[in-house]
Design a protein around this motif. Structure first.
Motif, PDB file in Angstrom:
ATOM      1  N   ARG A  65     -14.538  -2.017  -8.344  1.00 44.51           N
ATOM      2  CA  ARG A  65     -13.959  -1.887  -9.185  1.00 44.51           C
ATOM      3  C   ARG A  65     -14.829  -2.863 -10.297  1.00 44.51           C
ATOM      4  O   ARG A  65     -15.031  -3.393  -9.824  1.00 44.51           O
ATOM      5  CB  ARG A  65     -11.872  -2.038  -9.395  1.00 44.51           C
ATOM      6  N   GLN A 105     -11.053   2.274  -4.130  1.00 47.68           N
ATOM      7  CA  GLN A 105     -10.435   1.957  -2.820  1.00 47.68           C
ATOM      8  C   GLN A 105     -11.044   2.476  -2.112  1.00 47.68           C
ATOM      9  O   GLN A 105     -11.134   2.989  -2.059  1.00 47.68           O
ATOM     10  CB  GLN A 105      -9.353   2.051  -2.605  1.00 47.68           C
ATOM     11  N   ARG A 129      -6.561  -7.769 -13.537  1.00 49.65           N
ATOM     12  CA  ARG A 129      -5.916  -7.131 -12.441  1.00 49.65           C
ATOM     13  C   ARG A 129      -4.414  -6.753 -12.818  1.00 49.65           C
ATOM     14  O   ARG A 129      -3.109  -7.699 -11.929  1.00 49.65           O
ATOM     15  CB  ARG A 129      -6.081  -7.133 -11.297  1.00 49.65           C
ATOM     16  N   CYS A 172     -10.487   2.567   1.464  1.00 47.22           N
ATOM     17  CA  CYS A 172     -10.259   2.680   2.500  1.00 47.22           C
ATOM     18  C   CYS A 172      -9.831   4.446   2.520  1.00 47.22           C
ATOM     19  O   CYS A 172      -9.548   4.885   3.248  1.00 47.22           O
ATOM     20  CB  CYS A 172      -8.204   2.147   2.388  1.00 47.22           C
ATOM     21  N   GLY A 200       0.692  -1.527   0.475  1.00 46.38           N
ATOM     22  CA  GLY A 200       0.542  -0.143  -0.081  1.00 46.38           C
ATOM     23  C   GLY A 200       0.911   1.404   0.410  1.00 46.38           C
ATOM     24  O   GLY A 200       0.091   2.487  -0.343  1.00 46.38           O
ATOM     25  N   CYS A 241      -6.334  -2.789   0.375  1.00 44.66           N
ATOM     26  CA  CYS A 241      -5.542  -1.361   0.823  1.00 44.66           C
ATOM     27  C   CYS A 241      -5.855  -1.087   2.100  1.00 44.66           C
ATOM     28  O   CYS A 241      -6.215  -2.306   2.698  1.00 44.66           O
ATOM     29  CB  CYS A 241      -7.149   0.052   0.390  1.00 44.66           C
ATOM     30  N   ASP A 246      -8.846  -7.238  -3.627  1.00 44.10           N
ATOM     31  CA  ASP A 246      -8.810  -6.251  -3.885  1.00 44.10           C
ATOM     32  C   ASP A 246      -8.423  -4.974  -2.560  1.00 44.10           C
ATOM     33  O   ASP A 246      -9.366  -5.628  -1.593  1.00 44.10           O
ATOM     34  CB  ASP A 246      -9.788  -4.921  -4.809  1.00 44.10           C
ATOM     35  N   ALA A 268      -4.026   0.404  -4.166  1.00 43.56           N
ATOM     36  CA  ALA A 268      -3.978  -0.328  -4.115  1.00 43.56           C
ATOM     37  C   ALA A 268      -3.162  -1.407  -4.614  1.00 43.56           C
ATOM     38  O   ALA A 268      -2.682  -1.368  -5.659  1.00 43.56           O
ATOM     39  CB  ALA A 268      -5.866  -0.664  -4.275  1.00 43.56           C
ATOM     40  N   TRP A 269      -4.290  -2.302  -4.496  1.00 46.95           N
ATOM     41  CA  TRP A 269      -3.030  -3.488  -4.991  1.00 46.95           C
ATOM     42  C   TRP A 269      -4.519  -5.099  -5.264  1.00 46.95           C
ATOM     43  O   TRP A 269      -5.313  -5.004  -4.120  1.00 46.95           O
ATOM     44  CB  TRP A 269      -2.079  -3.793  -4.434  1.00 46.95           C
ATOM     45  N   ASN A 270      -3.840  -6.338  -5.407  1.00 42.96           N
ATOM     46  CA  ASN A 270      -4.778  -7.385  -5.354  1.00 42.96           C
ATOM     47  C   ASN A 270      -3.476  -8.208  -5.958  1.00 42.96           C
ATOM     48  O   ASN A 270      -2.350  -8.972  -5.925  1.00 42.96           O
ATOM     49  CB  ASN A 270      -5.336  -7.105  -6.985  1.00 42.96           C
TER      50      ASN A 270
END
Length: 314
Positions: free
Chosen positions: A190, A59, A218, A61, A51, A94, A92, A82-84
């Motif tokens: 998303r 996202q 993603r 958060c 993060g 955060c 996904d 954010a990431w996966n």
């Protein structure tokens, strides 16, 4: 740097071509490994991807940090990225900082599956109902899971819940965060497909492993490093590139991981469905997972990443 000879060597190994004999030496052999069945539901986290350096996009958060500051009466901030995780289900993710204590919020990237919460509770400890968040919600010492907007959600404080850890949260704060997330998730969902043209090089091999067209994509870049993820309800494939990592944490395992004939060094970890290797300033992780678990061979992981090797060898 002597990149060209190294690139040739890697290409030879990956395509299964023989190394030419010399006049006075026998042809070297390439080691083979038995396939293995992964025992995990998510790939290992790439070093540094938490993060602080992740992809842009909607996202949870950032949507709830100001509200939580008011509701909790303490400073709450959100890391911007954010990431996966490429898991089963793929989340996904955060990060919130509650008085500096990290809390990871994960939302399933595809609509819920019948066993989604069960997968998210694997290894979570004692499970109890959490009726404040709905009839299916559960709380454990390490996380809260629930359903909202047909998505599975996981709230995971770094130090657990009511565990007395400096990075932990008490139950009331954790539930307040979960309630805020439940309200916010429908507003920040998303799209299922987020693609990068470079990842298309491995698309056919990834979908061959998955056994279907990918419902989830993603693909994104973090400071130039590429992440590619293909997924369905029952399988995910990921390729994650990172620059300038000083170590490969997998190498420190006991017993040590199996060496792989790619990279310097390279490791094959069948119990995690993973191939990880270093090429110059790059560390690349290739992961393939299914539910129910099935064998992930080194050949299958090599095939997935093979078309992208020219990129990584630049």
């Amino acid at each position: 740097m002597r990149i060209a000879p190294f690139a040739v060597l890697v290409a030879v190994v990956l395509t299964g071509c023989s190394v030419a004999r010399t006049a006075d030496r026998a042809q070297p052999s390439v080691p083979t490994f038995p396939a293995g069945v992964p025992t995990v539901v998510a790939p290992p986290q790439a070093e540094g991807l938490d993060g602080r350096s992740a992809a842009d996009g909607p996202q949870v958060c950032t949507a709830i940090s100001a509200e939580l500051t008011a509701r909790l009466g303490v400073p709450v901030a959100a890391r911007s990225g954010a990431w996966n995780d490429g898991g089963l289900p793929a989340l996904d993710l955060c990060t919130l900082l509650v008085e500096g204590r990290p809390v990871t919020v994960g939302v399933s990237a595809l609509p819920r599956q019948p066993d989604a919460l069960g997968r998210l509770l694997t290894g979570a400890g004692h499970i109890a109902p959490l009726t404040e968040l709905g009839p299916e919600a559960q709380i454990t010492e390490s996380r809260i899971v629930f359903i909202t907007a047909d998505r599975a959600v996981r709230i995971a404080p770094a130090g657990g819940i009511d565990q007395g850890h400096p990075n932990g949260l008490d139950r009331a704060k954790a539930v307040t965060i979960a309630l805020a997330a439940k309200d916010a998730v429908p507003r920040v969902l998303r799209a299922a497909r987020q693609t990068d043209p470079t990842c298309q090089l491995s698309n056919s091999a990834a979908e061959k492993f998955i056994g279907a067209s990918a419902q989830l994509r993603r693909d994104y870049r973090v400071h130039g490093a590429l992440t590619c993820i293909w997924g369905t309800y029952d399988a995910t494939v990921s390729i994650v590139e990172a620059f300038d990592q000083p170590t490969i944490p997998e190498s420190q395992r006991v017993p040590p991981p199996r060496n792989a004939p790619i990279g310097s060094p390279g490791y094959y970890i069948p119990e995690e469905g993973e191939l990880v290797f270093r090429l110059g300033r790059r560390v690349v992780r290739v992961t393939a997972l299914t539910t129910p678990p099935r064998e992930v061979s080194l050949d299958a992981l090599n095939e997935i990443v093979d078309q992208m090797m020219p990129l990584f060898l630049r």
